[in-house]
Design an enzyme around this catalytic site. Structure first.
Site, PDB file in Angstrom:
ATOM      1  N   GLU A 115      19.248  41.641-127.201  1.00  0.00           N
ATOM      2  CA  GLU A 115      17.925  41.852-127.823  1.00  0.00           C
ATOM      3  C   GLU A 115      18.090  42.237-129.285  1.00  0.00           C
ATOM      4  O   GLU A 115      18.776  43.228-129.596  1.00  0.00           O
ATOM      5  CB  GLU A 115      17.171  42.948-127.071  1.00  0.00           C
ATOM      6  CG  GLU A 115      15.766  43.171-127.624  1.00  0.00           C
ATOM      7  CD  GLU A 115      14.979  44.230-126.845  1.00  0.00           C
ATOM      8  OE1 GLU A 115      15.206  44.387-125.626  1.00  0.00           O
ATOM      9  OE2 GLU A 115      14.147  44.895-127.473  1.00  0.00           O
ATOM     10  N   LYS A 151      12.865  52.399-120.922  1.00  0.00           N
ATOM     11  CA  LYS A 151      13.503  51.095-121.161  1.00  0.00           C
ATOM     12  C   LYS A 151      14.184  51.120-122.531  1.00  0.00           C
ATOM     13  O   LYS A 151      15.291  50.623-122.714  1.00  0.00           O
ATOM     14  CB  LYS A 151      12.459  49.985-121.084  1.00  0.00           C
ATOM     15  CG  LYS A 151      13.008  48.576-121.101  1.00  0.00           C
ATOM     16  CD  LYS A 151      13.177  47.995-122.487  1.00  0.00           C
ATOM     17  CE  LYS A 151      13.604  46.544-122.429  1.00  0.00           C
ATOM     18  NZ  LYS A 151      13.872  45.962-123.745  1.00  0.00           N
ATOM     19  N   ASP A 175      29.240  49.966-114.744  1.00  0.00           N
ATOM     20  CA  ASP A 175      28.264  49.302-113.875  1.00  0.00           C
ATOM     21  C   ASP A 175      26.846  49.662-114.322  1.00  0.00           C
ATOM     22  O   ASP A 175      26.321  50.728-113.979  1.00  0.00           O
ATOM     23  CB  ASP A 175      28.534  49.771-112.435  1.00  0.00           C
ATOM     24  CG  ASP A 175      27.618  49.136-111.423  1.00  0.00           C
ATOM     25  OD1 ASP A 175      26.588  48.563-111.819  1.00  0.00           O
ATOM     26  OD2 ASP A 175      27.913  49.240-110.222  1.00  0.00           O
ATOM     27  N   HIS A 218      11.257  44.036-135.665  1.00  0.00           N
ATOM     28  CA  HIS A 218      11.543  43.011-134.655  1.00  0.00           C
ATOM     29  C   HIS A 218      11.394  41.617-135.230  1.00  0.00           C
ATOM     30  O   HIS A 218      12.221  40.747-135.007  1.00  0.00           O
ATOM     31  CB  HIS A 218      10.560  43.162-133.483  1.00  0.00           C
ATOM     32  CG  HIS A 218      11.103  44.020-132.400  1.00  0.00           C
ATOM     33  ND1 HIS A 218      10.737  43.881-131.097  1.00  0.00           N
ATOM     34  CD2 HIS A 218      11.990  45.023-132.415  1.00  0.00           C
ATOM     35  CE1 HIS A 218      11.372  44.766-130.356  1.00  0.00           C
ATOM     36  NE2 HIS A 218      12.128  45.472-131.149  1.00  0.00           N
TER      37      HIS A 218
END
Ligand code: MEV
Length: 446
Positions: free
Chosen positions: A87, A283, A299, A396
């Site tokens: 991202e 998130k 992991d 962004h």
């Protein structure tokens, strides 16, 4: 029911045969796809063999960007943090937060606890009091029978730290559990824990079948499963930053330090109150955490699953981070469970994971917990800072512009012109394409 696209004996086929079968059955242009997937094979057969060994039915490699966020000062030590993420803006945001706090005392972090958990789930129709009355004896047998498995771990300072018998029979008739706590030192410990648990299950069954305290109708235990828990609330690390409010400086849009601190704290409070916001907020934290977890061969599914359960520990899903303003001091803090390893698993096998760990100075698992929690905090700080000041779209879209330009195969000079042109204009795929076409038309007209 076999269909024309099902296959048998697939796992036994050679890699080329598997690829051939795949492209011929599922693609319009088999040769093109075959070439494309093969173009990502590693040039070194040895390296490719290692990568193939991590999974099954491997046909190619799936490249992801490997980047770094420099200038992380954690407990006075400077780190360059490796990040694997697809991202755009995440690495840039982490780097900018690292730089921001570099000049304000850096990040602080400490490990609060390091315990891991495993469970043997069983159904049993016997009398619980009887099992409790001989539980010390059972524990001795459990520990004795796992001695060959635990010897090495004990030498490294770890092993089994507690064994509890839990009664769930009020929620579910006949259901009980052995809940076992472990210290696994620098390894994540999944294999170790699962081996111990499977041995425990066998010992438990034998013990109940043979001990005289149990009547004949109590001798049968049904082991349902033996498996580690990825919820490790006692494998906890805290990362935080703090400074006098006035040291925060001023922000884009003419926002002063005091207004920023208040607005930032409110944004964190909203993520505490509202699960819709909390999910996005967390998130953002995992954008940073996962990127380093993947880069170091750990992991990320386990880390995510655990983090989200931890975020729900009050009965409602909430923000993992907290912000306070007390006596003029702005403090931003993240507590998060992170079960990580720096030995074993992929950490030493994956060549890039090895490189990441060396970049971090070959940390212990505890040091890695601190680095990764800090990256999550930095990521969260950067995201919320943007949200309460400029909004995130500005940053962004700048990165997005580059992706669109790459897609359009823009030259360096076209990229330069586009970046200047779109500085204060709306970016969309179409607007960028029109701009690049115009540049090209102008050039061909000259
Ligand atoms: C985007 O990947 C992450 C953010 O949405 C996180 C947040 O809203 O805090 C920017």
């Amino acid at each position: 029911m076999a269909t024309e696209k099902s296959v048998s004996g697939f796992s036994k086929m050679s890699k080329r045969k598997k690829l051939r079968w795949l492209v011929e059955n599922f693609f319009k242009d088999p040769e093109k796809v075959m070439r494309e997937l093969m173009s990502f094979w590693h040039s070194s057969e040895e390296q490719q063999r290692i990568l193939d060994g991590f999974s099954e039915n491997t046909l190619s490699n799936y490249p992801m960007p490997f980047g770094v966020a420099p200038n992380f000062i954690i407990n006075g030590k400077t780190y360059c943090v490796p990040m694997v993420i697809e991202e755009s803006s995440v690495v840039a945001a982490a780097s900018s937060a690292a730089k921001f706090w570099m000049n304000r005392g850096g990040f602080k972090a400490k490990v609060l606890s390091t315990l891991k958990v495993g469970q043997v789930h069983f159904y049993w129709k016997g009398k619980l009091q009887k099992l409790e009355s001989v539980f010390d004896l059972l524990k001795t047998a459990l520990l004795q029978n796992t001695a060959p498995i635990t010897a090495n771990m004990e030498q490294r300072g770890g092993g089994i730290t507690a064994i509890e018998l839990l009664d769930f029979s009020r929620e579910e008739a006949n259901y009980y559990q052995l809940k076992v706590s472990f210290e696994t030192c620098d390894s994540m410990g999944a294999n170790f824990i699962n081996s111990v648990l499977e041995s425990f299950a066998e010992t438990l069954s034998n013990f109940v079948a043979t001990h005289p305290v149990f009547d004949d109708d109590e001798k049968d235990i049904e082991i349902i499963m033996s498996i580690l828990s990825n919820f490790t609330p006692e494998c906890l690390v805290r990362a935080w930053v703090e400074c006098p409010i006035e040291d925060l400086g001023s922000f884009e849009g003419g926002i002063d330090a005091e207004a920023f601190a208040q607005k930032f704290c409110r944004a964190i409070r909203i993520a505490w109150l509202d699960p819709y916001r909390a999910t996005t907020h967390n998130k953002g934290i995992f954008n940073g955490i996962d990127a380093v977890v993947i880069a170091t061969g750990n992991d990320f599914r386990a880390i995510e699953a655990c983090g989200h359960t931890y975020a729900s520990r009050s009965g409602q899903y909430r923000s993992l981070s907290k912000c306070t303003i007390e006596n003029g001091i702005f403090k931003f803090c993240l507590d998060i469970p992170l079960a990580l390893g720096t030995v074993g698993g992929l950490t030493n096998l994956h060549p890039i994971a090895r490189c990441s760990l060396e970049m971090l100075g070959n940390p212990s698992a505890e040091e890695l917990m601190q680095i990764i929690a800090t990256t999550g905090l930095a990521q969260n700080f950067a995201a919320v800072k943007s949200l309460v000041t400029t909004g995130i779209q500005k940053g962004h879209m700048k990165m997005h512009l580059l992706n669109i330009l790459n897609h359009l195969k823009a030259t360096e000079s076209e990229i330069e012109k586009a970046e200047a042109y779109f500085e204060d204009r709306q970016i969309s795929f179409n607007s960028v394409r029109i701009f690049i076409n115009q540049c090209r038309n102008e050039n061909s007209a000259v």
